[in-house]
Enzyme design. Sequence first.
Site, PDB file in Angstrom:
ATOM      1  N   ASP A 191     -54.207  67.103  76.673  1.00  0.00           N
ATOM      2  CA  ASP A 191     -53.068  66.569  75.933  1.00  0.00           C
ATOM      3  C   ASP A 191     -52.171  67.446  75.221  1.00  0.00           C
ATOM      4  O   ASP A 191     -51.301  67.321  74.737  1.00  0.00           O
ATOM      5  CB  ASP A 191     -53.807  65.898  74.985  1.00  0.00           C
ATOM      6  CG  ASP A 191     -54.943  66.678  74.067  1.00  0.00           C
ATOM      7  OD1 ASP A 191     -55.210  67.541  74.478  1.00  0.00           O
ATOM      8  OD2 ASP A 191     -55.435  66.046  72.903  1.00  0.00           O
ATOM      9  N   GLU A 274     -64.887  77.229  69.994  1.00  0.00           N
ATOM     10  CA  GLU A 274     -63.943  78.525  70.283  1.00  0.00           C
ATOM     11  C   GLU A 274     -64.835  79.540  69.612  1.00  0.00           C
ATOM     12  O   GLU A 274     -65.304  80.508  70.455  1.00  0.00           O
ATOM     13  CB  GLU A 274     -62.735  78.306  69.685  1.00  0.00           C
ATOM     14  CG  GLU A 274     -61.956  77.118  70.317  1.00  0.00           C
ATOM     15  CD  GLU A 274     -62.066  75.826  69.257  1.00  0.00           C
ATOM     16  OE1 GLU A 274     -63.032  75.861  68.398  1.00  0.00           O
ATOM     17  OE2 GLU A 274     -61.280  74.874  69.388  1.00  0.00           O
TER      18      GLU A 274
HETATM   19  C1  UGA Z   1     -59.493  70.029  69.275  1.00  0.00           C
HETATM   20  C2  UGA Z   1     -59.550  71.367  70.015  1.00  0.00           C
HETATM   21  O1  UGA Z   1     -58.152  71.638  70.573  1.00  0.00           O
HETATM   22  C3  UGA Z   1     -60.370  71.076  71.274  1.00  0.00           C
HETATM   23  O2  UGA Z   1     -60.271  71.946  72.389  1.00  0.00           O
HETATM   24  C4  UGA Z   1     -61.729  71.013  70.710  1.00  0.00           C
HETATM   25  O3  UGA Z   1     -62.517  70.752  71.799  1.00  0.00           O
HETATM   26  C5  UGA Z   1     -61.743  69.963  69.775  1.00  0.00           C
HETATM   27  O4  UGA Z   1     -60.895  70.015  68.876  1.00  0.00           O
HETATM   28  C6  UGA Z   1     -63.155  69.915  69.098  1.00  0.00           C
HETATM   29  O5  UGA Z   1     -63.530  70.577  68.316  1.00  0.00           O
HETATM   30  O6  UGA Z   1     -64.053  68.552  69.214  1.00  0.00           O
HETATM   31  P1  UGA Z   1     -58.710  67.692  69.861  1.00  0.00           P
HETATM   32  O7  UGA Z   1     -57.353  67.613  70.228  1.00  0.00           O
HETATM   33  O8  UGA Z   1     -59.126  67.375  68.482  1.00  0.00           O
HETATM   34  O9  UGA Z   1     -59.315  69.000  70.269  1.00  0.00           O
HETATM   35  O10 UGA Z   1     -59.611  66.804  71.033  1.00  0.00           O
HETATM   36  P2  UGA Z   1     -59.245  66.007  72.282  1.00  0.00           P
HETATM   37  O11 UGA Z   1     -57.903  66.265  72.635  1.00  0.00           O
HETATM   38  O12 UGA Z   1     -59.710  64.698  71.928  1.00  0.00           O
HETATM   39  O13 UGA Z   1     -60.518  66.568  73.183  1.00  0.00           O
HETATM   40  C7  UGA Z   1     -60.345  67.849  73.501  1.00  0.00           C
HETATM   41  C8  UGA Z   1     -60.609  67.823  75.165  1.00  0.00           C
HETATM   42  O14 UGA Z   1     -61.708  67.193  75.455  1.00  0.00           O
HETATM   43  C9  UGA Z   1     -59.429  66.941  75.987  1.00  0.00           C
HETATM   44  O15 UGA Z   1     -58.705  67.904  77.153  1.00  0.00           O
HETATM   45  C10 UGA Z   1     -60.281  65.741  76.249  1.00  0.00           C
HETATM   46  O16 UGA Z   1     -59.722  64.956  77.241  1.00  0.00           O
HETATM   47  C11 UGA Z   1     -61.699  66.244  76.292  1.00  0.00           C
HETATM   48  N1  UGA Z   1     -62.646  65.187  75.927  1.00  0.00           N
HETATM   49  C12 UGA Z   1     -62.491  64.517  74.680  1.00  0.00           C
HETATM   50  C13 UGA Z   1     -63.544  64.947  76.653  1.00  0.00           C
HETATM   51  O17 UGA Z   1     -63.785  65.473  77.766  1.00  0.00           O
HETATM   52  N2  UGA Z   1     -64.621  63.626  76.222  1.00  0.00           N
HETATM   53  C14 UGA Z   1     -64.408  63.349  75.018  1.00  0.00           C
HETATM   54  O18 UGA Z   1     -65.341  62.342  74.613  1.00  0.00           O
HETATM   55  C15 UGA Z   1     -63.247  63.701  74.276  1.00  0.00           C
HETATM   56 MN    MN Z   2     -56.358  67.322  71.925  1.00  0.00          MN
END
Ligand code: UGA
Ligand code: MN
Length: 333
Positions: A191, A274
């Site tokens: 995203d 991270e």
């Molecule tokens: C932020 C950070 O940018 C992430 O790299 C980090 O993993 C996350 O916080 C965290 O600490 O949990 P954020 O934008 O809040 O990310 O989270 P998402 O964009 O919803 O998810 C990060 C990535 O994991 C995305 O590529 C998403 O597609 C993937 N994801 C998310 C999954 O594979 N499974 C899930 O249940 C949710």
């Molecule tokens: Mn994100």
Amino acid sequence: MRLSIKMYLIIFISASVILYQYHLSNAWLISQTSTQDFRVLNAKNSEKIRNVTTPFNASSISNTNTSYPNTTALCFQPKNKDIDLPPLYIITPTYRRPEQLAELTRLSHTLMLVKNIFWVVIEDAVRKTQLVTELLEKTGLKYEHLIAPMPEQYKKKKKGPKPRGVSNRNRGLKWIRDNAKNGVLYFADDDNTYDLQLFDEIRYTKRVSMFPVGLITKLGVSSPIVKNGVFSGFYDGWMAGRKFPVDMAGFAVSVRFLLKRPKALMPFKPGFEEDGFLKSLEPFEPQDIELLASNCTKILVWHTQTKKNEPSQPLDFAKYNNTNLVMLKQILV
Ligand code: UGA
Ligand code: MN
């Protein structure tokens, strides 16, 4: 009588000359306009786009029966000079949701403009999503499509944040260990928004490179702090006692550096993924960071989310005077 014939002749010749000149100037104008239109196209980008589009045309002629041209064989065979570039391994966690295909489409279009790239896409799912497979196939990129579901114990969790994308990224790391020998790896969430310049810069990472990430927390940016050209700490809206308070999108790692650290892994610890991963790269200290994006004065990646961001809070100029943050602040809204 003779005089008026002469006059008619002079008027006729003058009119012909004027008309001829008008015709010439029109032709000139047209040629100038098309030259200018052509110039408007950034030469570098048009070359990149040509590289992307040419194979599609070629394959659609030879394979007219399929709805999508079968591009795998023809696309992205790198030119000789591209093979010399260190490969970039892009690890993207993703999961099924209404936005998934839109996010992956947008990201794929960015990656299609990058040379010598390998896209490792790992779904948080028990089986591969067919639509994702089709999307990947359509890009013509070199890719690997894997699955790595979030462990049940975290998935079931009712309260608090979950370790999003962790099992996916660890699966990606395993793939790198099994398949890659050199080059650079980068965790690119589906995203975010990526400037093509970022890929040019991270490609030459020797150990771990870092750079600012825009649209993070209320500060508007997460970045190493650079004072007099030297690393001097981190600027992040959520320090939480972390040794490396950075975002997932804010660093890249040399494959050779990773391979020398067989235990390096990402912890299932929401908010500390991270930090945990970077700490697992020891021996590695913040002083070893390679600073990119013009000494961290540029933003080449944004943590975009499907929500509105508030304007960044004012910068404490007394505290951060003579640092990169002053320049970064000028970029922020
Ligand atoms: C932020 C950070 O940018 C992430 O790299 C980090 O993993 C996350 O916080 C965290 O600490 O949990 P954020 O934008 O809040 O990310 O989270 P998402 O964009 O919803 O998810 C990060 C990535 O994991 C995305 O590529 C998403 O597609 C993937 N994801 C998310 C999954 O594979 N499974 C899930 O249940 C949710
Ligand atoms: Mn994100």
